[in-house]
Scaffold this motif. Structure first.
Motif, short mmCIF file in Angstrom:
data_model
loop_
_atom_site.label_atom_id
_atom_site.label_comp_id
_atom_site.label_asym_id
_atom_site.label_seq_id
_atom_site.Cartn_x
_atom_site.Cartn_y
_atom_site.Cartn_z
N HIS A 156 38.75 20.51 5.99
CA HIS A 156 38.79 21.34 7.19
C HIS A 156 40.07 22.16 7.15
CE1 HIS A 156 35.40 19.48 9.26
NE2 HIS A 156 35.86 18.29 8.88
N ARG A 157 40.20 23.13 8.03
CA ARG A 157 41.40 23.97 8.07
C ARG A 157 42.68 23.17 8.31
NH1 ARG A 157 41.15 29.63 8.73
NH2 ARG A 157 39.02 30.36 8.52
N ASN A 158 42.55 22.03 8.98
CA ASN A 158 43.73 21.20 9.27
C ASN A 158 44.09 20.26 8.12
OD1 ASN A 158 41.78 19.21 9.42
ND2 ASN A 158 42.14 18.71 11.58
N LYS A 168 36.33 16.81 4.85
CA LYS A 168 35.04 16.94 5.53
C LYS A 168 34.18 15.74 5.16
CE LYS A 168 34.80 21.94 5.91
NZ LYS A 168 34.01 23.16 5.62
#
Length: 168
Positions: free
Chosen positions: A118-120, A124
């Motif tokens: 994920h962007r953070n 996933k």
């Protein structure tokens, strides 16, 4: 070698273009190519450093391309001399697969990594709670086909070698 390291250290710490110098060093730690210790191969080592310097403030894709086609990377990651299945069969009448080493390394270490994120930065997960992988063995085998057929060219002579067998 110690003298060359001292010269590099002086340039890296006190020379012009500090950002480029430090980015070159950082990139050389990410896309690491082992320097050679064989006599007559110092030029290849210096060329590698020049590639890092040239691409330090540029595009990562361009650096990865240039480093990937460098003979030192070919030796280290065994793409040098790796052949396609067809070539192996025609030459040896054996079904041998291309070397997968660099195909795996380029995906795992230099580009997409092992898991989708994920962007953070958290991995996933699929609907069962398992980490989603970015590639599988099939993709590695397909990508390994790209890294076949590379051979080392003849050594380029230097001015000081003129008249010798390697410098002709």
């Amino acid at each position: 070698i110690l003298i060359k390291q001292n010269v590099w250290m002086k340039i890296a710490l006190k020379g012009n273009g500090q950002l480029r110098q430090r980015m070159s060093w950082a990139l050389s730690q990410i896309i690491n190519v082992t320097p050679t210790i064989f006599p007559g191969e110092n030029e290849c080592n210096m060329y590698l450093y020049d590639l890092y310097m040239k691409n330090a403030l540029g595009n990562y894709k361009d650096l990865l391309r240039e480093i990937s086609y460098n003979p030192k990377m070919g030796e280290m990651m065994t793409t040098l001399g790796s052949h396609s299945v067809r070539y192996q069969y025609d030459m040896n009448r054996k079904t041998l697969w291309p070397d997968e080493n660099y195909a795996r390394e380029i995906m795992q270490l230099y580009t997409i990594g092992l898991h989708k994120l994920h962007r953070n930065g958290l991995p996933k997960l699929d609907r069962h709670g398992a980490v989603i992988h970015t590639y599988d063995t099939k993709k590695i085998l397909l990508f390994a086909k790209v890294w076949t057929g590379f051979l080392r060219g003849p050594r380029r002579g230097n001015y000081k070698d003129k008249g010798t067998v390697t410098g002709s």
